[in-house]
Structure formats: C-alpha cells, structure tokens
Design a protein around this motif. Structure first.
Motif, PDB file in Angstrom:
ATOM      1  N   PHE A  98       0.798  -1.226   0.000  1.00 45.34           N
ATOM      2  CA  PHE A  98       0.000   0.000   0.000  1.00 45.34           C
ATOM      3  C   PHE A  98       0.838   1.288   0.000  1.00 45.34           C
ATOM      4  O   PHE A  98       0.270   2.363  -0.129  1.00 45.34           O
ATOM      5  N   SER A  99       2.198   1.176   0.149  1.00 46.22           N
ATOM      6  CA  SER A  99       3.009   2.387   0.363  1.00 46.22           C
ATOM      7  C   SER A  99       2.835   3.414  -0.746  1.00 46.22           C
ATOM      8  O   SER A  99       2.840   4.619  -0.494  1.00 46.22           O
ATOM      9  N   ASP A 100       2.645   2.969  -2.012  1.00 53.76           N
ATOM     10  CA  ASP A 100       2.466   3.943  -3.093  1.00 53.76           C
ATOM     11  C   ASP A 100       1.015   4.056  -3.549  1.00 53.76           C
ATOM     12  O   ASP A 100       0.705   4.517  -4.639  1.00 53.76           O
ATOM     13  N   ASN A 101       0.087   3.574  -2.672  1.00 55.34           N
ATOM     14  CA  ASN A 101      -1.359   3.659  -3.013  1.00 55.34           C
ATOM     15  C   ASN A 101      -1.773   5.124  -3.000  1.00 55.34           C
ATOM     16  O   ASN A 101      -1.396   5.871  -2.098  1.00 55.34           O
ATOM     17  N   PRO A 102      -2.493   5.581  -4.025  1.00 54.43           N
ATOM     18  CA  PRO A 102      -2.893   6.997  -4.094  1.00 54.43           C
ATOM     19  C   PRO A 102      -3.675   7.433  -2.861  1.00 54.43           C
ATOM     20  O   PRO A 102      -3.637   8.602  -2.481  1.00 54.43           O
ATOM     21  N   LEU A 103      -4.404   6.478  -2.192  1.00 55.21           N
ATOM     22  CA  LEU A 103      -5.157   6.853  -1.002  1.00 55.21           C
ATOM     23  C   LEU A 103      -4.217   7.110   0.173  1.00 55.21           C
ATOM     24  O   LEU A 103      -4.580   7.756   1.139  1.00 55.21           O
ATOM     25  N   VAL A 104      -2.989   6.588   0.056  1.00 55.94           N
ATOM     26  CA  VAL A 104      -2.003   6.770   1.128  1.00 55.94           C
ATOM     27  C   VAL A 104      -1.136   8.006   0.849  1.00 55.94           C
ATOM     28  O   VAL A 104      -0.952   8.862   1.702  1.00 55.94           O
ATOM     29  N   LEU A 105      -0.719   8.068  -0.438  1.00 54.04           N
ATOM     30  CA  LEU A 105       0.158   9.177  -0.819  1.00 54.04           C
ATOM     31  C   LEU A 105      -0.604  10.504  -0.832  1.00 54.04           C
ATOM     32  O   LEU A 105      -0.073  11.529  -0.426  1.00 54.04           O
ATOM     33  N   GLY A 106      -1.797  10.520  -1.320  1.00 54.08           N
ATOM     34  CA  GLY A 106      -2.562  11.774  -1.422  1.00 54.08           C
ATOM     35  C   GLY A 106      -3.952  11.579  -0.872  1.00 54.08           C
ATOM     36  O   GLY A 106      -4.164  10.723  -0.018  1.00 54.08           O
ATOM     37  N   GLY A 107      -4.894  12.418  -1.353  1.00 53.81           N
ATOM     38  CA  GLY A 107      -6.307  12.293  -0.962  1.00 53.81           C
ATOM     39  C   GLY A 107      -6.459  12.254   0.550  1.00 53.81           C
ATOM     40  O   GLY A 107      -5.946  13.122   1.251  1.00 53.81           O
ATOM     41  N   PRO A 108      -7.093  11.208   1.045  1.00 56.59           N
ATOM     42  CA  PRO A 108      -7.344  11.134   2.497  1.00 56.59           C
ATOM     43  C   PRO A 108      -6.073  10.837   3.308  1.00 56.59           C
ATOM     44  O   PRO A 108      -6.092  10.950   4.536  1.00 56.59           O
ATOM     45  N   ARG A 109      -4.975  10.419   2.647  1.00 55.51           N
ATOM     46  CA  ARG A 109      -3.698  10.118   3.317  1.00 55.51           C
ATOM     47  C   ARG A 109      -3.877   9.110   4.450  1.00 55.51           C
ATOM     48  O   ARG A 109      -3.588   9.369   5.627  1.00 55.51           O
ATOM     49  N   LEU A 110      -4.361   7.945   4.105  1.00 59.03           N
ATOM     50  CA  LEU A 110      -4.617   6.902   5.092  1.00 59.03           C
ATOM     51  C   LEU A 110      -3.313   6.256   5.521  1.00 59.03           C
ATOM     52  O   LEU A 110      -2.413   6.054   4.692  1.00 59.03           O
ATOM     53  N   ARG A 111      -3.212   5.852   6.844  1.00 54.19           N
ATOM     54  CA  ARG A 111      -1.982   5.177   7.296  1.00 54.19           C
ATOM     55  C   ARG A 111      -2.260   3.811   7.913  1.00 54.19           C
ATOM     56  O   ARG A 111      -1.460   2.907   7.780  1.00 54.19           O
ATOM     57  N   SER A 112      -3.406   3.701   8.641  1.00 51.03           N
ATOM     58  CA  SER A 112      -3.679   2.365   9.201  1.00 51.03           C
ATOM     59  C   SER A 112      -5.120   1.916   8.854  1.00 51.03           C
ATOM     60  O   SER A 112      -6.024   2.741   8.674  1.00 51.03           O
ATOM     61  N   TYR A 113      -5.289   0.577   8.814  1.00 48.60           N
ATOM     62  CA  TYR A 113      -6.563   0.016   8.319  1.00 48.60           C
ATOM     63  C   TYR A 113      -6.848  -1.282   9.039  1.00 48.60           C
ATOM     64  O   TYR A 113      -5.965  -2.144   9.194  1.00 48.60           O
ATOM     65  N   ALA A 114      -8.101  -1.449   9.567  1.00 47.81           N
ATOM     66  CA  ALA A 114      -8.529  -2.751  10.101  1.00 47.81           C
ATOM     67  C   ALA A 114      -9.862  -3.088   9.460  1.00 47.81           C
ATOM     68  O   ALA A 114     -10.854  -2.387   9.682  1.00 47.81           O
ATOM     69  N   GLY A 115      -9.914  -4.120   8.603  1.00 48.21           N
ATOM     70  CA  GLY A 115     -11.153  -4.464   7.843  1.00 48.21           C
ATOM     71  C   GLY A 115     -11.608  -5.886   8.115  1.00 48.21           C
ATOM     72  O   GLY A 115     -10.800  -6.803   8.181  1.00 48.21           O
ATOM     73  N   MET A 116     -12.895  -6.046   8.324  1.00 49.65           N
ATOM     74  CA  MET A 116     -13.500  -7.361   8.592  1.00 49.65           C
ATOM     75  C   MET A 116     -14.430  -7.693   7.407  1.00 49.65           C
ATOM     76  O   MET A 116     -15.198  -6.834   6.963  1.00 49.65           O
ATOM     77  N   PRO A 117     -14.342  -8.918   6.836  1.00 51.16           N
ATOM     78  CA  PRO A 117     -15.192  -9.236   5.665  1.00 51.16           C
ATOM     79  C   PRO A 117     -16.683  -9.312   6.049  1.00 51.16           C
ATOM     80  O   PRO A 117     -17.010  -9.737   7.159  1.00 51.16           O
ATOM     81  N   LEU A 118     -17.557  -8.907   5.088  1.00 50.20           N
ATOM     82  CA  LEU A 118     -19.013  -9.103   5.249  1.00 50.20           C
ATOM     83  C   LEU A 118     -19.362 -10.379   4.483  1.00 50.20           C
ATOM     84  O   LEU A 118     -19.426 -10.374   3.247  1.00 50.20           O
ATOM     85  N   VAL A 119     -19.518 -11.486   5.247  1.00 52.64           N
ATOM     86  CA  VAL A 119     -19.700 -12.799   4.596  1.00 52.64           C
ATOM     87  C   VAL A 119     -21.167 -13.227   4.666  1.00 52.64           C
ATOM     88  O   VAL A 119     -21.766 -13.262   5.752  1.00 52.64           O
TER      89      VAL A 119
END
Lengths: 773, 125
Positions: A98-119
């Motif tokens: 994710f280091s060069d992901n546009p959401l990380v580099l620009g825009g919202p500038r996200l740094r950490s993420y915890a996601g749980m699947p909707l199964v």
C-alpha cells in the motif's frame, strides 16, 4: 502497489451481491449507527461499510470522511474480498502492498486500516466493515472481536433488508392475483355462492343479484335454501346433515339440473355444480349456478319449429302420395308404359319423403326425451315372427328370402312392441337392401345368461372399413352415389340405436364368417310365467322395472326361502300376475312404472283376495347393485283422516301380525288429530300418540309396536334413525304429495337415505317365515 | 255401404272419394267442415264417418262429441283420418269414442281395407 487478485468465484459473488440490491442506494441510519459504533470502539476517526462491485468499491455508510466510491484497484477492501479474511495494516507507508497507493500518498492520506469481511450465509464476501486512521495504529484483540461482531450485524442488516424487499414483491404479486381472481368472480356470468357446512351463505358474486334479485347484504348469513323452491327449500338442511352423517354425495362433484327461486318467488331452470372445500376452520361448499332459461326457450322454439314444419310438410305430401298412388294403380285409367314408369318413380320418392319426415320427427322426439314409449312384457318369439311376416313382401320384391335360423326360444322381454318392431324392420330392410338377389337374410335368436341376442345376417358386400365407426350416426350412408342406399334415409340405424338403448338394450354389428354382415340387438330377458297353471309352492312377486336389479332382489327373496319368485317389470304385468296367483309376499320397487307403485298398493289392499298380502316397499334407485331399504307398508293415504280406510288398514295390520287388537304408534304434531284417530281406531288398535320423530325414537326403543302411522315428511326428515327402529312394524304412510310420481320419488329418496339391505333381508325373511307358519 | 268423409282440404276429399268409390266399393259423401258434415249425416245417415282432426272452426274432437250427443247419430262409427297420430293422441281419440284412427299420409289403395278392418273390430265388440 499490489492490486488485489479477483476471487475465483467472482461471477457468483457478483450475482449474490445483485440479490441484495444495495449498490447506489441512499444512506440508512441503521448502517450509519454501525460505522459510528465501529469508529468509537476502535478509537479511529473513520469507519465505513464498503461494498466491492465489479470495478469499484462503494460505501453504504462512511463515518468521519466524505467518500462515496473509489476504483476497486486502489481499494484496501478488495484485498479482504480476495483473501476472504480480515486485513490489518498498522502502517501503510511501511507496507509494500500500500506504500504507493494513491489513497495513502494523497487524498485522504490513510496510514492504518482494520477491515473485517461481510460474509453472507452462502459464503460470499460482499465487502468490508473497516476502521481507518490517518496515523499508524495497532489493533487490540478486543477491538478486533468487536469489529467482527459488528460485521456480523451488518450482514444481518443486509439480509433483513433483502428479505423485506422480497416480501414486498410477493405481497404485490399476491395483491395482483387477488385482484385478478376478484375480477373473474365479479364478471362471471354464472352465479357463485359459498356456504358453510350448515348452509349459511358466506359469499356471493355480483351475478347472484342479477339472477336471483337479492342484493349481497340480503343474502350473506341467510340459509341458502331461500334460493330454492319447495320441496328442496324445506329439505336442504336435511340434505346437508345427511351428507355430514353418511358422506353420500348427491350433487357434490357432479352437475345437476335444478329449479332455482328468485326473490320475487318465480323460479327458473338452472344448472348447479357444487364443489366442496376443506379450508382451515371447516368445510365449505361452493355452488356455481347457470341460468338455463334462455337455452330452454330456444330448445322449445326449435321443437315447435320441427313439429310444425313436419306437420305442414305432411299435409301436401298426403295429397301428393294419394294422387300418385291412385294414378299409378290405374284407377284413373290406363297409362302409357313410359308414363307409368315415371309415375312409379314419383310415387316411390313421395313415400321416401314421408319416411324421411317420420324419421326426423322420431329423432327430434328421442333427442328431446319426448318419445312416448310404453314398455310391456312380451314374448320375444311373437315379435320376431311378426317382423318376418311384415317384411316378407318387401324382401320378395328384391328376390330375397327371409329365413329363421334355428328355433325361437321361450323368453319374455320388456319392450315397447311397436318400437322394437321398428328396429327389427329397420335391420331386416337394411339387410335386404344390401343383399345380392336370390340369397337369404337370416334371423336368429340366442339366449345368454342375462341377455338375449337377436341377429339379422345378410350375405352382402359387408360394411366398408372406413364407414364402420360412424354407421350409427345420423345421416350416415356409406356411399351416397350407391343407387341402393337411396332407398334409405340414413337415419334408421341412428334411431334404432336410440330406441334399443331406451329399452336397456344394445345394438351392434360384426362381419359374419362366410361373408356378409350380422347386425344384432341384445335385450335383458326374463323367464316366462306359465299363466295357465297355478303353483302350489310358496310364491313371491318382485315388482321391479330394471331386470338386473330384479335379479338381485329375486336372489334375496329366494334366500328367504320362498321357492318360486315371479318378476313383474311393469304395473300391467304386476296386476295380471296378482289376479292369477296367490302370493305370500310382494316386494315393490317405487321406481316401478314412473310412480304407479302407490296405485298398485291401493289396488292390492282394496281387493279382498290380496288384502292381507305383506308388501315390502324397496328403493333400488335403478342402480346395478341396489342400495336397498325395506319398509313394510300397509297403505299410503293421501289424507291424515280417512277413517274407513284407516280402519281397513289397521284390520289388515291385525291380520298380518296375528293380533286381536294391535299396538300402534301414531306420529302426529296436531293433538286433535291424534285424539280423533285414537278414538276412531280404538276397536282395532291401541294407539300411542307422540308429536314428532324425536319423541318417537325413545318410545320405539322401549316398546314393541305392530303398526306405525306417520307422514312422509317425518320419514324423510328422520331418515335412517327412524327406519332402523321400525323393524318389522307395519307402516301406514300419509302423504299429501301432489302426484303419484312425486310420492314415489320422495319415498325413494327417504328409503335410499337409510341404505340398508340387511334390514331389507331381515324384513323379507321374517315375513316369509310368518307366511308359512 | 255409405261413408261420409269430412275434411277441410279439397285435395284430400277428392283423393278420398276416388279411393272409397273406385278402390273400395263404398258410396262416398263429402263435407268440408264439421258443421256441414253433421248436417249431411243427419239427412244421409252414413254407415261410417271418416273425419279429419285438425279443421278450422269446430275440430274433429269437438265434432265427435257433438255426434255422440246427437241421438240419431250416436251409434255411427267415427274414424279419424289425421296426421296428428302419436300414440298418446290415438289413445285419447279412442277413449273419447272414436272407432279407429288412420294416419295421414294414407295410402288410397289400402284405405278401404283399413276401414273394413276398423268396422270388423267394432262388429266384434
């Protein structure tokens, strides 16, 4: 940056997603509550419910950030979907995925993420519930557990949403169906009525108002019998309870023609079809009623037309035929040979026209059921000899001999003589017409177990294959160009078939061995009674029009040890035999000769010689295997108070029961009538009066009665309960029935209700023993 | 033997007359209506009356009743010549006192014979 792979079941996953119809819908507070809760519990500024579509991720709810959708390639969620498991990213800048992901580099500038699947329950991952931060963050097990629970709730919400949608769709469809059904009921031409098991009307369609004149509110909750004329009006409750008790169906499941009654009291012919429904809280009946008035009117018009036209045709034909006959015979002077030939041609065609008119009239009468026919017991041999004699000259004109093949057996048949003659003449004439000259037409008779067969055989060319199937149809002729067929009308065999079937017989044909055709008729027969000799044996008489039923009745009576049983299929025959023989027992079917049974009973009772003969009245209802019930009837009286005749009947009961003064039960609601009869009959019987059947039943159980006096209505309404209790008691029946026919059919019904051949057998056995004692 | 034929149709009267006189050896008198027939019968005293059933005015049955009520004619046999001869009709005519019924269309060559037959039956009674 690493793009998440597409899951192996992507097509199925997208179809499942489609079922939820969630994409691009408005925000909903229940989803927003979940993202708010997720952000709080995980202590992150941002949380979202994100759904992964084919090429985008779309947010159903997003807390802490304005985000509607992003391309799938750059979304964190697509990794959760691909791996079908939770995704924890502590510091995106340090993660090569994710280091060069546009959401990380620009825009919202996200740094950490915890996601749980909707199964889903089917195992498809639709998207994620994710908590996000702009700072690097770790996640505790407790937080992860909470996130998993919330993800489960999100799926439950999605499922609930989907089911609500499905139900809404189904109820729309149901409403539509109901509208359709209602429209069908509302626009139906036929009246449709639903009643409950006690006969109360629950629902009617608009046609009911048009047919009967009652508005729906006037009918709902009323007894359906108000739509019937008497006597069904009074008896309908009885029919329903009889059905409830016995399960015997009279109208249910079969159509029946009935009379229906309008609000103004007038009645109309109707076709009634009743079906039974078993729904939740009990049994219901639905009746469909079609007005037949118009159809009847048209049939009447047609009948009148045919009859008028036939008569109008006959009048000029009489002149035509008469004149031609006189001229052809030479009475008016000798004719030149050529003229004579033409006059002869005209005459034979005038005769044929006459036959055609008669045949058309006959067919019309058969079709409308108005052929007047009277069946008698006749010696078959006499009829055959007559038929041969009558057609001999006609056969001779074709150089054909009519021959009798074999002996004529001694059997009686129950037929309309003229009509049987018509059939035999038709068969003989056909055989003659299609025979080669100088060959015989042979008539033969063969007696089988129950039926006798009369055959007429020719040596002609036989019936063409393609004509066989329709030979008995109207206007059927094998080949209209055939010169010989022009002699016939094409109606003869069709009429013969109807006539023979009207006499309980059959008609048919077969190719004869050795060439030619054999036409045959089959009729039930009965052994002749030698009227000249009186028998010393115990004699019984069975009066029964249906010979098959007569056969069963005869077996029952023979079982009861009466050695000789005579059968009378007609009233005339019964009278003839009663005058000749002294019978120990008479078994009488009410169907005999359309209602003449009661006149026969009064005939027997008014003759001193037969006054004391026991009579068992049965109802066989014309069935092959009779449902029989017996009633020992002394007399049937039209009025309740006819003292001389009642005294006579009571004396007969004394003779039959061998008592000086018999014990009698009188069922009568009018106390004065009870008192009058009790006094009038005191000399011959001791009368116990009760006011109705309900009171009679316990009295009958407790005491023995030789005689019971009651009216037909009581017998009808009480049915088997009363009949079972009457046992061997003699019965005097009162009936104000308008006609003998009505009386017979009502008694038939009352007896058929009891449906008890055990009782019949017991009565017959008891009587037979008493007769010999 | 004298036969009175009552029929409103001229054709039938003419054919009947020829049949009765030329084929049978009867002496035929003709009448076109019941009233005319009864008048003629009173003066002519026929041995038999052959009468149509459906006639305008007084029909055959009414005429039969009238004939039976007339002392001078009460014993004259009446035979109906009619196209309305279903079995139930015939039974009714005989019950009302007709001596016989001959169906239309009739065969003029056998009409005299049929009349003889009816008369033979009446004589036997």
């Amino acid at each position: 940056m690493r793009v998440a792979r597409i899951p192996h079941n992507e097509q199925a996953r997208l179809r499942a997603l489609e079922q939820y119809a969630i994409l691009d819908t408005a925000s909903e507070t229940s989803f927003d509550a979940i993202t708010t809760l997720a952000a709080r519990i995980l202590e992150r500024p941002i949380a979202m419910v994100s759904i992964v579509d084919a090429d985008r991720q779309w947010c159903k709810s997003c807390f802490g950030m304005q985000l509607r959708q992003t391309p799938r390639d750059i979304s964190f969620c697509s990794h959760v979907v691909a791996d079908e498991g939770p995704l924890i990213v502590g510091d995106a800048a340090a993660d090569e995925r994710f280091s060069d992901n546009p959401l990380v580099l620009g825009g919202p500038r996200l740094r950490s993420y915890a996601g749980m699947p909707l199964v889903t329950t089917d195992g498809f991952v639709l998207g994620t519930l994710a908590a996000i931060d702009r700072e690097p963050r770790a996640v505790t097990d407790k937080q992860l557990g909470a996130l998993e629970l919330l993800a489960g709730q999100t799926v439950a919400l999605l499922d609930l949403r989907r089911q609500t949608r499905l139900l809404a769709g189904q109820s729309d469809a149901l409403a539509h169906r109901e509208l359709q059904l209602r429209a069908i009921l509302d626009t139906a031409v036929d009246a449709i009525i639903t009643i409950d098991k006690s006969g109360l009307i629950e629902a009617v369609n608009p046609a009911v108002e048009r047919l009967f004149g009652y508005s729906p509110p006037e009918l709902i909750g009323q007894n359906v019998s108000i739509l019937m004329p008497s006597p069904h009006r009074e008896r309908h409750d009885g029919y329903l309870s009889a059905y409830e008790r016995t399960g015997q169906r009279r109208v249910i499941g079969v159509g029946r023609e009935v009379l229906a009654r309008r609000k103004d009291g007038s009645s109309f012919p109707a076709d009634l079809a009743v079906s039974q429904l078993e729904l939740g809280e009990g049994r219901r009946f639905t009746g469909v009623i079609r007005d037949l008035s118009e159809r009847r009117r048209i049939e009447q018009l047609k009948d009148d037309f045919v009859s008028t036209v036939s008569h109008e045709l006959r009048t000029p034909l009489t002149s035509l035929r008469g004149s031609l006959g006189l001229v052809a015979s030479g009475v008016t002077g000798e004719l030149p040979p050529q003229a004579r030939a033409h006059i002869q041609m005209a005459l034979s065609n005038a005769k044929r026209l006459g036959r055609l008119i008669s045949d058309v009239l006959d067919l019309e009468k058969i079709r409308s059921g108005r052929l007047d026919s009277r069946r008698n017991v006749v010696r078959l041999s006499t009829l055959i000899e007559q038929a041969i004699a009558v057609n001999d000259a006609f056969a001779a004109s074709y150089q054909i001999r009519l021959e009798l093949d074999g002996d004529l057996p001694d059997v009686d048949v129950v037929v309309d003589e003229d009509r049987l003659n018509q059939v035999l003449s038709n068969l003989i004439a056909n055989a003659v017409t299609f025979s080669p000259a100088d060959w015989p037409v042979e008539v033969s008779v063969r007696v089988g177990a129950a039926r006798v067969r009369v055959s007429v055989r020719d040596y002609g060319p036989g019936v063409p294959e393609q004509f066989r199937a329709r030979i008995f149809q109207r206007f059927a002729q094998a080949d209209s160009s055939n010169r010989r067929s022009k002699a016939g009308t094409g109606l003869g065999l069709s009429i013969s078939k109807s006539l023979i079937e009207g006499m309980n017989g059959q008609i048919g044909f077969e190719a004869a061995e050795g060439g030619g055709t054999r036409f045959f008729i089959e009729l039930p027969w009965l052994p002749p009674v030698a009227l000249s000799e009186a028998s010393g044996a115990a004699l019984a008489l069975v009066c029964e029009p249906d010979l098959d039923v007569a056969h069963s009745l005869r077996a029952v009576v023979e079982q009861a040890a009466l050695s000789v049983v005579h059968v009378a299929p007609t009233e005339d025959r019964a009278r003839e035999l009663l005058a000749k023989f002294a019978y120990g027992l008479v078994v009488l079917d009410l169907e005999l000769a359309q209602g003449s049974a009661s006149s026969l009973i009064s005939g027997i009772r008014s003759n001193p010689a037969t006054r004391a003969v026991p009579i068992v009245v049965v109802s066989a209802g014309g069935a092959q295997t009779p449902d029989m019930a017996g009633l020992l009837v002394i007399d049937i009286l039209p009025q309740r108070i006819d003292v001389p005749r009642l005294l006579e009947a009571a004396r007969t009961a004394c003779v039959l029961t061998r008592t000086e003064r018999c014990r009698a039960l009188h069922i009568e609601s009018d106390g004065e009538v009870r008192q009058t009869l009790s006094t009038a009959l005191a000399e011959v019987c001791q009368l116990t009066g009760v006011e109705d059947v309900a009171h009679a039943l316990p009295v009958l159980s407790g005491q023995h009665f030789d005689l019971v006096l009651l009216d037909l209505e009581s017998l009808e309404s009480a049915g088997p309960a009363l009949l079972g209790k009457l046992g061997e008691a003699q019965v005097i029946l009162f009936s104000a029935a308008a006609s003998a026919q009505a009386l017979a059919s009502r008694m038939s019904r009352a007896l058929a209700e009891a449906h008890n051949d055990e009782a019949l057998l017991r009565s017959i056995v008891a009587l037979a023993r008493r007769g010999r004692a | 033997m004298k036969v009175l034929l009552i029929d409103d149709e001229e054709d039938i009267r003419s054919i009947g007359k020829l049949s009765l006189e030329a084929v049978g050896n009867f002496q035929a008198t003709l009448a076109a209506s019941a009233a005319e027939g009864i008048k003629s019968a009173l003066s002519d005293r026929p041995d038999l009356i052959l009468m149509d059933m459906m006639m305008p005015g007084v029909d055959g049955l009414a005429a039969l009743l009238e004939i039976r009520r007339t002392p001078a004619l009460e014993r004259v046999p009446v035979v109906f010549l009619t196209a309305k001869a279903q079995r139930s009709d015939v039974a009714r005519y005989l019950e009302m006192g007709a001596a016989g019924v001959i169906c239309k269309p009739f065969d003029p060559m056998t009409l005299p014979l049929e009349i003889q037959r009816v008369l033979a039956g009446v004589a036997k009674e």
